[in-house]
Design a protein around this motif. Sequence first.
Motif, PDB file in Angstrom:
ATOM      1  N   GLN A  16       0.826  -1.200   0.000  1.00  0.00           N
ATOM      2  CA  GLN A  16       0.000   0.000   0.000  1.00  0.00           C
ATOM      3  C   GLN A  16       0.866   1.258   0.000  1.00  0.00           C
ATOM      4  OE1 GLN A  16      -2.563  -0.416   3.452  1.00  0.00           O
ATOM      5  NE2 GLN A  16      -3.147  -2.486   2.819  1.00  0.00           N
ATOM      6  N   ALA A  20       1.092   4.134  -2.962  1.00  0.00           N
ATOM      7  CA  ALA A  20       0.864   5.561  -2.708  1.00  0.00           C
ATOM      8  C   ALA A  20       2.044   6.392  -3.185  1.00  0.00           C
ATOM      9  CB  ALA A  20       0.621   5.794  -1.213  1.00  0.00           C
ATOM     10  N   ARG A  49      -7.796   0.522  -0.508  1.00  0.00           N
ATOM     11  CA  ARG A  49      -7.997   1.805  -1.207  1.00  0.00           C
ATOM     12  C   ARG A  49      -8.056   2.954  -0.204  1.00  0.00           C
ATOM     13  NH1 ARG A  49     -11.832  -1.662  -3.572  1.00  0.00           N
ATOM     14  NH2 ARG A  49     -11.166  -2.429  -5.621  1.00  0.00           N
ATOM     15  N   VAL A  52      -4.481   3.723   1.033  1.00  0.00           N
ATOM     16  CA  VAL A  52      -3.708   4.473   0.039  1.00  0.00           C
ATOM     17  C   VAL A  52      -4.168   5.926   0.017  1.00  0.00           C
ATOM     18  CG1 VAL A  52      -3.223   4.722  -2.420  1.00  0.00           C
ATOM     19  CG2 VAL A  52      -3.190   2.442  -1.361  1.00  0.00           C
ATOM     20  N   ARG A  53      -5.455   6.120   0.041  1.00  0.00           N
ATOM     21  CA  ARG A  53      -5.990   7.492   0.023  1.00  0.00           C
ATOM     22  C   ARG A  53      -5.552   8.252   1.276  1.00  0.00           C
ATOM     23  NH1 ARG A  53     -10.130  10.318  -2.531  1.00  0.00           N
ATOM     24  NH2 ARG A  53     -10.845  12.103  -1.301  1.00  0.00           N
ATOM     25  N   ALA A  55      -2.835   7.862   2.962  1.00  0.00           N
ATOM     26  CA  ALA A  55      -1.433   8.247   2.790  1.00  0.00           C
ATOM     27  C   ALA A  55      -1.324   9.492   1.913  1.00  0.00           C
ATOM     28  CB  ALA A  55      -0.642   7.088   2.182  1.00  0.00           C
ATOM     29  N   LEU A  56      -2.147   9.563   0.891  1.00  0.00           N
ATOM     30  CA  LEU A  56      -2.129  10.727   0.008  1.00  0.00           C
ATOM     31  C   LEU A  56      -2.730  11.955   0.700  1.00  0.00           C
ATOM     32  CD1 LEU A  56      -3.175   8.928  -3.298  1.00  0.00           C
ATOM     33  CD2 LEU A  56      -0.897   9.786  -2.691  1.00  0.00           C
ATOM     34  N   ALA A  74      -5.267   9.683  -6.418  1.00  0.00           N
ATOM     35  CA  ALA A  74      -5.810   8.468  -5.801  1.00  0.00           C
ATOM     36  C   ALA A  74      -6.325   7.495  -6.858  1.00  0.00           C
ATOM     37  CB  ALA A  74      -6.922   8.831  -4.820  1.00  0.00           C
ATOM     38  N   ASP A 155       5.632   5.326   1.722  1.00  0.00           N
ATOM     39  CA  ASP A 155       5.139   6.504   1.008  1.00  0.00           C
ATOM     40  C   ASP A 155       5.885   7.767   1.429  1.00  0.00           C
ATOM     41  OD1 ASP A 155       3.619   5.922   3.488  1.00  0.00           O
ATOM     42  OD2 ASP A 155       2.686   7.846   3.083  1.00  0.00           O
TER      43      ASP A 155
END
Length: 329
Positions: A16, A20, A49, A52-53, A55-56, A74, A155
């Motif tokens: 993950q 990212a 998902r 990952v989002r 982290a962003l 994303a 990330d």
Amino acid sequence: MTGRHVAVVGAGRMGQGIAAALAFGNVSVTLVDLRDRGAHTAAYRDGVRASVRQALEHKVALDLLAVEDLENVAELVTVVGEVDALAPMAGAELVFEAVPEVAEVKRDALAWIEAMVGGTVPIASTTSSFLVDELAGALSAPERFLNAHWLNPADLMPLVEVASGTATSPVAVDATRDLLLAVGKVPVVCAPSPGYIVPRLQALVMNEAARMVAEGVASVEDIDTAVRIGFGSRFAVLGLLEFIDWGGCDTLFHASNYLSRELGERFAPAPLVETNMTSGRRGMTDGAGFYEFDPATVADYRAQRIADFARVLDAVGRLARHEEFSTVD
């Protein structure tokens, strides 16, 4: 969009984080979950998902990513299972393997990856537990196989350790380094040696910190504070070997001999340290050590490092003061 596409096989924490990081670097990512999760499949992938989002979103909070770009970035990450991976895997320019650190699980995953991607596509394992040559037998084309050890959290941490095996092609190494550089990472190349660079160094330091607690040298909190404020701030500016040259390897040599007598043979100076000292390569004072120093530029080099150090100390000091005040009742 760059049009670049990478596959990450293994949808756990490391996979993950890598996904990212790649998306943040404007690379589309197919994140493949090979595990059969039965009735929990959809929920798990939704969680991936969301991770990952998150982290962003953290990058947005740090002003590293514009909030208006969050959705597009994303969407660069697609999470699929084995059945749906054929088409996106076939279009990948590189594959990172990030399945659990179990030899058989990794070998099975690597064999599956090789069957799914083109014959020249590099396959990079993210393992920190196995050397390249220990896993290369899982592939029929080991020249495309190498290690790319991302540091956690993947990330955020810039460094990635890249190690080739006996059969690894320089082309595969160059392609991996180029991709990492393109997404803002800092790759370093090392031999396939146990512990690579960072895990090997940190294992020594972590164990010594634990010994100091057991010996009553200082409290857990004070040891960690000393590492963050003193140890960490120095080596954020000067690398370990650069620091030896900065202070002179004779200083390290004599200190190591003293510590060796008092605390044990594990502190004995490295043979190369003694060789440098006795051969007139003590560091900046001699114009040579692990590095070469040009007398015409050494003053500018020293001034720049001091300026860099001052900036780090300012940031560390502000962090320390914040922590101190935040603990006041």
